[in-house]
Scaffold this active site. Structure first.
Site, short mmCIF file in Angstrom:
data_model
loop_
_atom_site.label_atom_id
_atom_site.label_comp_id
_atom_site.label_asym_id
_atom_site.label_seq_id
_atom_site.Cartn_x
_atom_site.Cartn_y
_atom_site.Cartn_z
CB SER A 1 -0.90 0.01 1.24
OG SER A 1 -1.57 1.25 1.38
CE1 TYR B 1 -5.06 -2.38 4.82
CE2 TYR B 1 -4.13 -0.22 4.32
CZ TYR B 1 -4.60 -1.46 3.91
OH TYR B 1 -4.59 -1.77 2.56
#
Length: 203
Positions: free
Chosen positions: A140, A153
């Site tokens: 990510s 996250y």
């Protein structure tokens, strides 16, 4: 790499980025296996793309991973392992002691990071035996610029990003043929990003 005729396993392949990738691989002429935890979503994906092979499996559960590996063996093995499964839990104030926050962080690490290592360890020997074995890990952009609202996250994806780079180098050192790719998608309009107001890419 010639993808036509290759067999690809995509975790988290029943929706979002995983399903779009499955669609594109099928169009190229690859054989595609997708996994997910939700049988309803898997059934819907199969209905949309009948050529898909679907297997209900949770990457965070060791028993599921072992069963998945055996199923893949029965099918004839894979050339590409695409670790796409990922979860994100709604933010909880980090400054306030909260047991749920810890539980959510464990859950994200189990799926987003440890689940990838689990599957890579299971499938690496198989991929090594292939002429062109490949592992793709979806990380990510938050592994570079962490989100204050998605701290755990972001941390799980940062762990995966560093692991991916290290794995690539380790395999190079031992002269392994297996190639390692890191995918850093932009913010995509999926169930996981439904609460975000950023500009999103559609699948």
């Amino acid at each position: 790499m010639e993808l036509k005729g290759k067999t690809i396993l995509i975790t988290g392949g029943a929706s979002g980025i995983g399903l779009e990738a499955a669609k594109q691989f099928l169009e190229i002429g690859a054989k595609v296996i997708i996994t997910g935890r939700n049988q309803v979503k898997l059934d819907a994906a199969k209905k949309q793309f009948p050529a898909l092979i679907t297997v209900k499996s949770d990457v965070s559960v060791a028993e599921d991973a072992a069963l998945l590996f055996n199923k893949v063996l029965e099918i004839g093995g894979i050339d590409i392992l695409y670790n796409n499964a990922g979860v994100g839990v709604p933010a909880i104030n980090l400054g306030v002691p909260n047991e749920k926050h810890f539980e959510n962080a464990v859950y994200e690490m189990e799926v987003n990071y440890l689940g990838v290592i689990r599957l890579n360890n299971l499938f690496l020997e198989m991929l090594t035996s292939r002429k062109e074995g490949v592992i793709i890990n979806t990380t990510s952009i938050l592994s570079y610029v962490p989100s204050l609202l998605e701290a755990t996250y972001s941390a799980s994806k940062t762990a995966l990003a560093f692991y991916t780079k290290s794995l690539r180098e380790h395999l190079r050192i031992i002269n392994s043929k297996v190639k390692i790719f890191e995918l850093l998608p932009p913010v995509v309009d999926t169930e996981m990003t439904v609460s975000r107001t950023d500009k999103k890419m559609t699948t």
